[in-house]
Design an enzyme around this catalytic site. Structure first.
Site, PDB file in Angstrom:
ATOM      1  N   ASP A   8       0.802  -1.029   0.118  1.00  0.00           N
ATOM      2  CA  ASP A   8      -0.102  -0.154   0.109  1.00  0.00           C
ATOM      3  C   ASP A   8       0.958   1.211   0.041  1.00  0.00           C
ATOM      4  O   ASP A   8       1.923   1.293   0.774  1.00  0.00           O
ATOM      5  CB  ASP A   8      -0.791   0.105   1.327  1.00  0.00           C
ATOM      6  CG  ASP A   8      -2.018  -1.088   1.178  1.00  0.00           C
ATOM      7  OD1 ASP A   8      -1.980  -1.766   0.129  1.00  0.00           O
ATOM      8  OD2 ASP A   8      -2.878  -1.023   1.922  1.00  0.00           O
ATOM      9  N   ASP A 129     -15.326  -3.001  -1.658  1.00  0.00           N
ATOM     10  CA  ASP A 129     -14.929  -2.786  -0.418  1.00  0.00           C
ATOM     11  C   ASP A 129     -15.957  -2.502   0.519  1.00  0.00           C
ATOM     12  O   ASP A 129     -17.119  -1.693   0.153  1.00  0.00           O
ATOM     13  CB  ASP A 129     -14.081  -1.477  -0.125  1.00  0.00           C
ATOM     14  CG  ASP A 129     -12.702  -1.559  -0.971  1.00  0.00           C
ATOM     15  OD1 ASP A 129     -12.317  -2.629  -1.185  1.00  0.00           O
ATOM     16  OD2 ASP A 129     -12.488  -0.529  -1.571  1.00  0.00           O
TER      17      ASP A 129
END
EC number: 5.3.1.16
Length: 239
Positions: A8, A129
């Protein structure tokens, strides 16, 4: 089943967020290319990369860091975060990304996802998500009224290569993945599902491996914290 070690990116560095909050980030490596090499050396067959700044900005931000990853490894890389336009999809695929992950745009402009799948077969994934079972977008800052399954079913017949399902309530807190919800989603749709969020141990990986419809699992914090060894995890998932 594949292990997708996660990188990330925030401000050019490898970080992990807690519960999707940018202010709750921990830097684990300031050299994304070196991190990718470590994963490849441990046997990773894919690397999962997210441009966190891009997810919030709605456009790519960490391009230089992504390029350094692509230059450092030959294993396929999938990338999400801030990919909202066809020109961005074209650019990333031309630069060497194997598969783009479309998240916010899948909810807000599903026609773009379908067009991208037609133009780039096998190279487009959808990232869904979820927060409390509902789809979250804009870097998880906004929650919709749509359920995960409702959104997933919109893409059943358009050639989406994979569906990456992240349970935000479990992301980065090592609470264990939402196995039941992930397995239920995989059973309900024909698109291969990749699990993400909450993986904390090899025991969690074993629990997910019990569901053959799952294509893979993404792990970040547990790897960086030393709770999961990449080579051991890959051996477990391949056994």
């Amino acid at each position: 089943m594949f292990l997708f070690p996660a990188i990330d990116l925030k401000d050019g560095a490898c970080v992990r967020l807690k519960l999707g909050l940018m202010e709750e980030s921990t830097v684990f490596n300031t050299d994304p290319g070196a991190q990718a090499r470590d994963f490849a050396a441990a046997g990773a067959e894919w690397i999962h990369v997210v441009d966190l700044n891009g997810a919030f900005a709605g456009k790519p931000v960490n391009g230089a860091a992504v390029d350094s990853i692509l230059k450092s490894v030959s294993v396929p890389v999938q990338l999400g975060g801030g990919i909202r336009e066809m020109a961005t999809i074209e650019d990333w695929l031309a630069r060497g990304i194997r598969r783009v992950i479309l998240g916010t745009v899948a909810l807000k402009n599903p026609a773009l996802v379908k067009e991208a799948c037609q133009r780039f077969p096998g190279r487009v994934a959808v990232g869904i998500d979820a927060k409390g079972g509902k789809v979250a977008v804009e870097g998880w800052a906004e929650t919709s009224d749509l359920t995960v399954l409702e959104l997933a079913r919109k893409f059943e017949d358009c050639g989406v290569a994979a569906l990456i399902y992240t349970d935000i309530d479990r992301d980065g807190v090592l609470a264990g993945p939402n196995v039941a919800a992930t397995a239920a989603l995989a059973d309900a749709i024909s698109i291969p599902v990749i699990a993400s969020g909450g993986v904390s141990s090899l025991v969690d990986l074993k629990a997910l491996k019990a569901y053959p419809k799952l294509e893979g699992v993404i792990s970040g914090r547990a790897i960086y914290d030393g709770r999961i060894d990449v080579a051991q995890a890959i051996a477990l998932l391949k056994a």
